[in-house]
Design an enzyme around this catalytic site. Structure first.
Site, mmCIF file in Angstrom:
data_model
loop_
_atom_site.group_PDB
_atom_site.id
_atom_site.type_symbol
_atom_site.label_atom_id
_atom_site.label_comp_id
_atom_site.label_asym_id
_atom_site.label_seq_id
_atom_site.Cartn_x
_atom_site.Cartn_y
_atom_site.Cartn_z
ATOM 1 N N GLU A 44 0.840 -1.201 0.000
ATOM 2 C CA GLU A 44 0.000 0.000 0.000
ATOM 3 C C GLU A 44 0.879 1.258 0.000
ATOM 4 O O GLU A 44 1.868 1.337 0.733
ATOM 5 C CB GLU A 44 -0.891 -0.028 1.247
ATOM 6 N N LYS A 113 -9.363 2.849 -2.609
ATOM 7 C CA LYS A 113 -9.729 2.188 -1.352
ATOM 8 C C LYS A 113 -11.093 2.660 -0.871
ATOM 9 O O LYS A 113 -11.338 3.861 -0.732
ATOM 10 C CB LYS A 113 -8.656 2.478 -0.306
ATOM 11 N N CYS A 147 -5.757 -3.250 1.731
ATOM 12 C CA CYS A 147 -5.607 -3.329 3.187
ATOM 13 C C CYS A 147 -6.928 -3.598 3.913
ATOM 14 O O CYS A 147 -7.473 -4.688 3.840
ATOM 15 C CB CYS A 147 -4.933 -2.048 3.681
#
Length: 265
Positions: A44, A113, A147
């Site tokens: 990330e 995200k 994540c």
């Protein structure tokens, strides 16, 4: 169909120094190619570093910005697809994004995200609003999350229902949540019948302590390769034959009763 050999780059690079991180990426891409990998997956926010605070707006760039062009050159030079995280500027907004560049240098997919973790991310980033982003590489259907996204079973199940074969999850997974890397990710791969490449940062960075433990989890619930706690490049196989056999034998997706689950949303 042959396996897709996949390399996982566990590294934090040098936070705040894009040029240095591109050098790390170039060297890793060379090692991945030498090991026969067709895909290199980075953590990330690898392009810039994660704990960069006030530098987020300065280092953010469009999906087709100079960082993407540099990554594309690296991909072409070594003949490997590259998946990397970066802060994406989109008009007045900044997203925590990940991009997949093909071995020919073409952009295959860009994902923002959707689930932001903690005060740091919520301060600097706007959440994405597209749940399932996919691309094709060597006959493998690849999906993208980042994540915290993978910790929501709904996200992974949405990819399963969209026939994702390999889910790429760059992460900045920190102490004391290492159980996610150790336990949650293999369970997600098993319950939704796919491979998951979970690729972490490592070591101290700002207020965070990243735990490494990057892995390629298999649909049979095993971990095909796993890194330790330090800087490392590991390689594993995404085997479509094993995937097909596992999907044939595992009843979860066949035995679902969606009519009972409406109250969940």
């Amino acid at each position: 169909m042959p396996s897709l050999r996949t390399a996982l780059l566990q590294s934090s690079g040098r936070p705040g120094d894009v040029a240095e991180n591109l050098k790390v990426l170039d060297e890793a891409a060379g090692r991945a190619a030498a090991a026969g990998a067709r895909l290199l997956v980075c953590p990330e926010m690898f392009l810039t570093g994660y704990a960069i605070g006030d530098d987020v707006p300065r280092l953010a760039e469009p999906a087709d910005g100079p960082g993407a062009r540099n990554v594309a050159e690296i991909a072409v030079r070594h003949g490997v697809a590259i998946h990397y995280g970066y802060p994406e500027r989109a008009g007045d907004l900044i997203h925590n994004s990940a991009q997949l560049i093909g071995p020919d240098g073409e952009r295959l997919a860009n994902y923002r995200k959707t689930h932001l973790f903690g005060c740091f991310e919520q301060q600097w980033f706007a959440p994405g609003d597209t749940a399932v982003v996919q691309a094709e590489l060597d006959g493998i259907r690849i999906g993208l999350l980042i994540c915290y996204d993978v910790e929501f079973p709904e996200n992974v199940r949405a990819h399963a229902l969209a026939d994702t074969d390999l889910l790429l999850v760059p992460t900045a997974q920190m102490h004391p949540f290492q159980f996610v890397a150790e336990s949650v990710v293999p369970v997600r791969a098993f319950e939704s019948q796919m491979y998951i490449a979970y690729v972490n940062r490592t070591g101290p960075e700002g207020e965070f302590e990243f735990v490494g433990l990057s892995s390629l989890a298999s649909p049979d619930g095993t971990v095909r390769t796993r890194a330790g706690r330090g800087e490392e490049l590991v390689v594993g196989e995404v085997d479509p034959v094993l995937l097909a056999a596992s999907r044939e034998n595992n009843p979860y997706l066949h035995d679902r009763r969606p009519a009972l689950y409406g109250s969940l949303v």
